[in-house]
Design a protein around this motif. Structure first.
Motif, mmCIF file in Angstrom:
data_model
loop_
_atom_site.group_PDB
_atom_site.id
_atom_site.type_symbol
_atom_site.label_atom_id
_atom_site.label_comp_id
_atom_site.label_asym_id
_atom_site.label_seq_id
_atom_site.Cartn_x
_atom_site.Cartn_y
_atom_site.Cartn_z
ATOM 1 N N TYR A 1 -3.653 -0.577 -7.809
ATOM 2 C CA TYR A 1 -5.022 -0.385 -7.317
ATOM 3 C C TYR A 1 -5.381 1.095 -7.355
ATOM 4 O O TYR A 1 -4.820 1.898 -6.603
ATOM 5 C CB TYR A 1 -5.170 -0.892 -5.886
ATOM 6 C CG TYR A 1 -5.044 -2.391 -5.717
ATOM 7 C CD1 TYR A 1 -5.018 -3.254 -6.814
ATOM 8 C CD2 TYR A 1 -4.955 -2.951 -4.450
ATOM 9 C CE1 TYR A 1 -4.906 -4.619 -6.642
ATOM 10 C CE2 TYR A 1 -4.845 -4.323 -4.277
ATOM 11 C CZ TYR A 1 -4.819 -5.156 -5.368
ATOM 12 O OH TYR A 1 -4.704 -6.514 -5.205
ATOM 13 N N ASN B 1 0.179 4.189 0.826
ATOM 14 C CA ASN B 1 -0.011 5.053 1.988
ATOM 15 C C ASN B 1 0.817 4.572 3.177
ATOM 16 O O ASN B 1 1.311 5.375 3.969
ATOM 17 C CB ASN B 1 -1.488 5.105 2.341
ATOM 18 C CG ASN B 1 -2.327 5.508 1.158
ATOM 19 O OD1 ASN B 1 -2.300 6.643 0.714
ATOM 20 N ND2 ASN B 1 -3.058 4.551 0.593
ATOM 21 N N GLN C 1 -10.844 -2.568 -8.119
ATOM 22 C CA GLN C 1 -9.668 -1.805 -7.731
ATOM 23 C C GLN C 1 -8.816 -1.334 -8.920
ATOM 24 O O GLN C 1 -8.276 -0.234 -8.892
ATOM 25 C CB GLN C 1 -8.784 -2.641 -6.791
ATOM 26 C CG GLN C 1 -9.098 -2.458 -5.314
ATOM 27 C CD GLN C 1 -10.348 -3.201 -4.879
ATOM 28 O OE1 GLN C 1 -10.449 -4.404 -5.072
ATOM 29 N NE2 GLN C 1 -11.281 -2.490 -4.282
ATOM 30 N N LEU D 1 -7.565 7.915 -1.634
ATOM 31 C CA LEU D 1 -6.461 6.961 -1.590
ATOM 32 C C LEU D 1 -6.280 6.149 -2.862
ATOM 33 O O LEU D 1 -7.252 5.649 -3.432
ATOM 34 C CB LEU D 1 -6.671 5.978 -0.428
ATOM 35 C CG LEU D 1 -6.771 6.556 0.977
ATOM 36 C CD1 LEU D 1 -7.057 5.429 1.967
ATOM 37 C CD2 LEU D 1 -5.495 7.298 1.347
ATOM 38 N N TYR D 2 -5.025 6.026 -3.267
ATOM 39 C CA TYR D 2 -4.645 4.946 -4.158
ATOM 40 C C TYR D 2 -4.374 3.739 -3.260
ATOM 41 O O TYR D 2 -4.392 3.851 -2.030
ATOM 42 C CB TYR D 2 -3.391 5.303 -4.951
ATOM 43 C CG TYR D 2 -3.613 6.311 -6.059
ATOM 44 C CD1 TYR D 2 -4.009 5.894 -7.327
ATOM 45 C CD2 TYR D 2 -3.428 7.678 -5.842
ATOM 46 C CE1 TYR D 2 -4.207 6.816 -8.360
ATOM 47 C CE2 TYR D 2 -3.624 8.602 -6.861
ATOM 48 C CZ TYR D 2 -4.021 8.165 -8.118
ATOM 49 O OH TYR D 2 -4.231 9.072 -9.127
ATOM 50 N N GLY D 3 -4.099 2.594 -3.854
ATOM 51 C CA GLY D 3 -3.895 1.400 -3.051
ATOM 52 C C GLY D 3 -2.521 0.793 -3.258
ATOM 53 O O GLY D 3 -1.502 1.465 -3.129
ATOM 54 N N ASN D 4 -2.504 -0.481 -3.610
ATOM 55 C CA ASN D 4 -1.243 -1.202 -3.767
ATOM 56 C C ASN D 4 -0.530 -0.848 -5.059
ATOM 57 O O ASN D 4 -1.156 -0.636 -6.096
ATOM 58 C CB ASN D 4 -1.489 -2.707 -3.753
ATOM 59 C CG ASN D 4 -1.584 -3.264 -2.349
ATOM 60 O OD1 ASN D 4 -1.702 -2.524 -1.387
ATOM 61 N ND2 ASN D 4 -1.541 -4.574 -2.232
ATOM 62 N N SER E 1 -3.879 13.353 -1.810
ATOM 63 C CA SER E 1 -3.802 12.154 -0.974
ATOM 64 C C SER E 1 -2.625 12.222 -0.020
ATOM 65 O O SER E 1 -2.758 11.940 1.176
ATOM 66 C CB SER E 1 -3.688 10.913 -1.866
ATOM 67 O OG SER E 1 -3.536 9.749 -1.093
ATOM 68 N N ASP F 1 0.833 -1.199 0.000
ATOM 69 C CA ASP F 1 0.000 0.000 0.000
ATOM 70 C C ASP F 1 0.869 1.250 0.000
ATOM 71 O O ASP F 1 1.750 1.420 0.846
ATOM 72 C CB ASP F 1 -0.916 -0.008 1.222
ATOM 73 C CG ASP F 1 -2.007 1.027 1.123
ATOM 74 O OD1 ASP F 1 -1.699 2.220 1.307
ATOM 75 O OD2 ASP F 1 -3.162 0.659 0.851
ATOM 76 N N ALA G 1 -11.792 4.964 1.654
ATOM 77 C CA ALA G 1 -11.838 5.960 0.583
ATOM 78 C C ALA G 1 -13.144 6.737 0.569
ATOM 79 O O ALA G 1 -13.195 7.852 0.029
ATOM 80 C CB ALA G 1 -11.626 5.280 -0.766
ATOM 81 N N SER H 1 -8.720 2.309 -3.448
ATOM 82 C CA SER H 1 -8.195 1.574 -2.309
ATOM 83 C C SER H 1 -9.212 0.554 -1.800
ATOM 84 O O SER H 1 -10.376 0.882 -1.589
ATOM 85 C CB SER H 1 -7.841 2.534 -1.166
ATOM 86 O OG SER H 1 -7.490 1.793 -0.004
#
Length: 338
Positions: free
Chosen positions: A107, A86, A281, A214-217, A303, A84, A208, A110
């Protein structure tokens, strides 16, 4: 029987092939989960020889979540990983001397969320206040919960935590030991269904949806690799991108590769999980328009600022300290299948 002439003519090709094998760079790759549908794309790329063609010999290891994957890559014990972005942001802010970078986004929405059953009475994110929540200390959802709580107006101090291994999380909820659990929506959903929960009874509160853009992985690269072997980073990223593109085009092939890696794979369930990730995602208006791998500067800057404030970070961090777009491969292997 080959003649001396044919052997002489073949020698350059044989030598070249041998040189590639001899020069193959061995790298360790940390996944953000056990071997499951969420990382099947890597095994598809490996099986089709794309990492080998890139001059890389990869060892893939499962982990207890994004927190562990980020720490592995950040510490330099792993050259690459998926985790992730973040969680990476917090790690880099606290460890600027060993800061890794995300070099390819996977992703675009998120999947971080809290899952519960109707009996817990959790209809909105704020209803998590005062509840018993199960989590894994190494998981990205737990690491980011303070940011989620801050934006959702949850008194984080009121939460009663029950910690356990990532693989025990769903059992906590099924037994009624906790009111909710944290994690990726797909991992929790399919874990709960496998344990006997009715799909219609599973509720999600997405991080989110509380105002966290948020973006994710994404694919992570260690500081050492970025500084000492940037070409290997580009080659790894391109091979992995081919894997994600191929998995999106043919999820069944990706899960077949996963099963050959992990014979106990539940093919039907993991295929459904991969399709879930692709649809929920990976495939968004943004990724369809821009292709996979990159981030939009304005969204990502918002973000980073939002998550930094929610984490209470005292060290300023810029988007470029977390995501580096210079390693993105060509657009032909970044486009999502039609």
């Amino acid at each position: 029987m080959p003649t001396r002439r044919s052997l002489l003519l073949a020698t350059p090709a044989i030598l070249a092939a041998g040189a590639v094998r001899a020069q193959a760079l061995e790298v360790k790759v940390s996944l953000a989960a056990p071997f499951d549908g969420s990382n099947a794309a890597f095994f598809l790329a490996e099986e089709r020889g794309w990492f080998r063609e890139a001059g890389l010999r990869c060892t893939f290891d499962s982990s207890g979540g994004s927190g562990e994957a980020v720490t592995r890559v950040g510490s330099g014990t792993y050259e690459f990983g998926i985790g992730d972005i973040n969680v990476l942001l917090e790690f880099n802010a606290k460890n600027p001397g060993s800061a890794a970078r995300c070099v390819y986004m996977v992703y675009y929405r998120s999947p971080l969320s809290a899952a519960s059953f109707p009996r817990a009475g959790i209809a909105t994110a704020r209803d998590l206040a005062g509840k018993r929540i199960g989590a894994a200390l190494t998981d990205g959802a737990y690491r980011i919960f303070p940011a989620f709580a801050a934006t959702a107006g949850i008194d984080a101090a009121s939460v009663r935590w029950q910690y356990g291994d990532l693989r025990l999380r769903e059992a906590f909820l099924m037994r009624g030991d906790v009111d909710a659990i944290l994690g990726f929506d797909s991992t929790m959903y399919f874990g709960l269904v496998r344990a006997g929960a009715r799909p219609q009874d599973i509720r999600f509160q997405y991080f989110a949806d509380t105002g966290l853009p948020l973006y994710g992985n994404g694919i992570l690269a260690s500081k050492r690799m970025l500084e000492t072997n940037p070409d290997a980073v580009r080659r790894f990223t391109a091979a992995a991108a081919r894997g994600w593109q191929a998995a999106a085009a043919d999820p069944a092939a990706a899960i077949a590769a996963l099963r050959r890696k992990e014979p106990l794979t539940d093919v039907a369930l993991e295929t459904e999980k991969l399709r879930w990730l692709i649809e929920k995602q990976m495939t968004t208006e943004e990724s369809r328009a821009d292709g996979m791998g990159g981030v939009r500067a304005d969204r990502f800057a918002t973000s980073v600022a939002t998550v930094s404030r929610a984490f209470g970070l005292t060290t300023p961090i810029a988007p470029a300290d977390v995501f580096d777009p210079s390693f993105l491969p060509s657009m032909d292997i970044r486009r999502l299948p039609a």
